[in-house]
Design a protein around this motif. Sequence first.
Motif, PDB file in Angstrom:
ATOM      1  N   PHE A   1       0.829  -1.200   0.000  1.00 55.16           N
ATOM      2  CA  PHE A   1       0.000   0.000   0.000  1.00 55.16           C
ATOM      3  C   PHE A   1       0.866   1.253   0.000  1.00 55.16           C
ATOM      4  CE2 PHE A   1      -1.540   3.497   2.689  1.00 55.16           C
ATOM      5  CZ  PHE A   1      -2.420   4.052   1.770  1.00 55.16           C
TER       6      PHE A   1
ATOM      7  N   TYR B   1     -12.043  -2.260  -4.669  1.00 57.15           N
ATOM      8  CA  TYR B   1     -11.959  -3.526  -3.930  1.00 57.15           C
ATOM      9  C   TYR B   1     -12.463  -4.671  -4.809  1.00 57.15           C
ATOM     10  CZ  TYR B   1     -10.931  -0.975   0.351  1.00 57.15           C
ATOM     11  OH  TYR B   1     -10.321  -0.182   1.304  1.00 57.15           O
TER      12      TYR B   1
ATOM     13  N   ASP C   1      -4.771  -1.571   6.074  1.00 58.43           N
ATOM     14  CA  ASP C   1      -6.194  -1.607   5.781  1.00 58.43           C
ATOM     15  C   ASP C   1      -6.735  -0.179   5.786  1.00 58.43           C
ATOM     16  OD1 ASP C   1      -6.491  -0.925   8.458  1.00 58.43           O
ATOM     17  OD2 ASP C   1      -7.056  -2.937   9.094  1.00 58.43           O
TER      18      ASP C   1
ATOM     19  N   TYR D   1      -2.153  -4.495  -2.783  1.00 57.39           N
ATOM     20  CA  TYR D   1      -2.507  -3.278  -3.516  1.00 57.39           C
ATOM     21  C   TYR D   1      -1.625  -3.115  -4.743  1.00 57.39           C
ATOM     22  CZ  TYR D   1      -4.848  -1.851   0.836  1.00 57.39           C
ATOM     23  OH  TYR D   1      -5.653  -1.793   1.940  1.00 57.39           O
TER      24      TYR D   1
ATOM     25  N   TYR E   1      -7.309  -3.074  -4.848  1.00 60.36           N
ATOM     26  CA  TYR E   1      -7.087  -3.969  -3.711  1.00 60.36           C
ATOM     27  C   TYR E   1      -7.659  -5.340  -4.030  1.00 60.36           C
ATOM     28  CZ  TYR E   1      -7.438  -6.143   0.869  1.00 60.36           C
ATOM     29  OH  TYR E   1      -7.332  -7.021   1.926  1.00 60.36           O
TER      30      TYR E   1
ATOM     31  N   VAL F   1      -9.778   3.531  -3.742  1.00 60.33           N
ATOM     32  CA  VAL F   1      -9.402   2.121  -3.744  1.00 60.33           C
ATOM     33  C   VAL F   1     -10.542   1.310  -4.337  1.00 60.33           C
ATOM     34  CG1 VAL F   1      -8.700   0.138  -2.346  1.00 60.33           C
ATOM     35  CG2 VAL F   1      -7.966   2.437  -1.687  1.00 60.33           C
TER      36      VAL F   1
END
Length: 265
Positions: A83, A229, A210, A260, A255, A227
Amino acid sequence: MNKDKPVSEAKYDPGVNQDDLIIQQQREIEKEISESTELIGMLEPVVSLLEEYSDDDVYKQKVNDLVEKYKSIRRTRPDGNCFFRAFAYAYFEHLLDNKKEYKRFQEVARKSKDDLVSLGFPQFTVEDFHDTFMEVVGKVGSAPQSFSQTELYELFNQQGYSDYIVVYLRLITSGQLQRESVFYQNFIEGGRSIEDFRHQEVEPMYKESDHIHIIALSTALGVGIRVRYMDRGDAAEVIAHDFPEGCSPLIHLLYRPGHYDILYL
């Protein structure tokens, strides 16, 4: 010891320290990853993700949704730092061509050292990482005359520079959690304090991130992050979350459970 065998399945030998075996196995896994995966990968078309999910109809549907929204993807090494490394590379890449945003960020980055020291972070440690961080920020600011996108790519694939950038962003994130601890405590599960969470999950290298890490970093730097997902949920669309909520995102990340990568519109 066979690194493909889970540690829990290995035969217990009372004469061998089991913690040492776990550490040894982890190092072997890290070595294999480092030898096969760059810290920051080359640009690829998003459709290349289909190769990973040729037998998975759910994920193929998700990839097709991504293809409609994004042109390219840049993969990062799955080492627990993905990340922070993905964010840093994507943001510095953006700064190469945006002098107004660069000037704003340069001032935020410059002041961050004193802010961290005022919060109680050790000055010697902070200065060491801050100096390297600002060295890279300075290089980015000299683009395009003295620093190119190719040089940024090469720099981020040098372990020393790349990891120092990750460490400093982890410190900034930890500082933001400390600064607004009352707010962030609401996101901490398991009865841990903010201080415990910072020391156990934010500051150490190779610890996965996270939403709390993303909220804290995006707020501290004033940079919007979107982000996407991608999971096994029923929706065909790859759901987006913006940090902080309601922002205009500069950085787009993909993600997938535990990892990531960078997305490009």
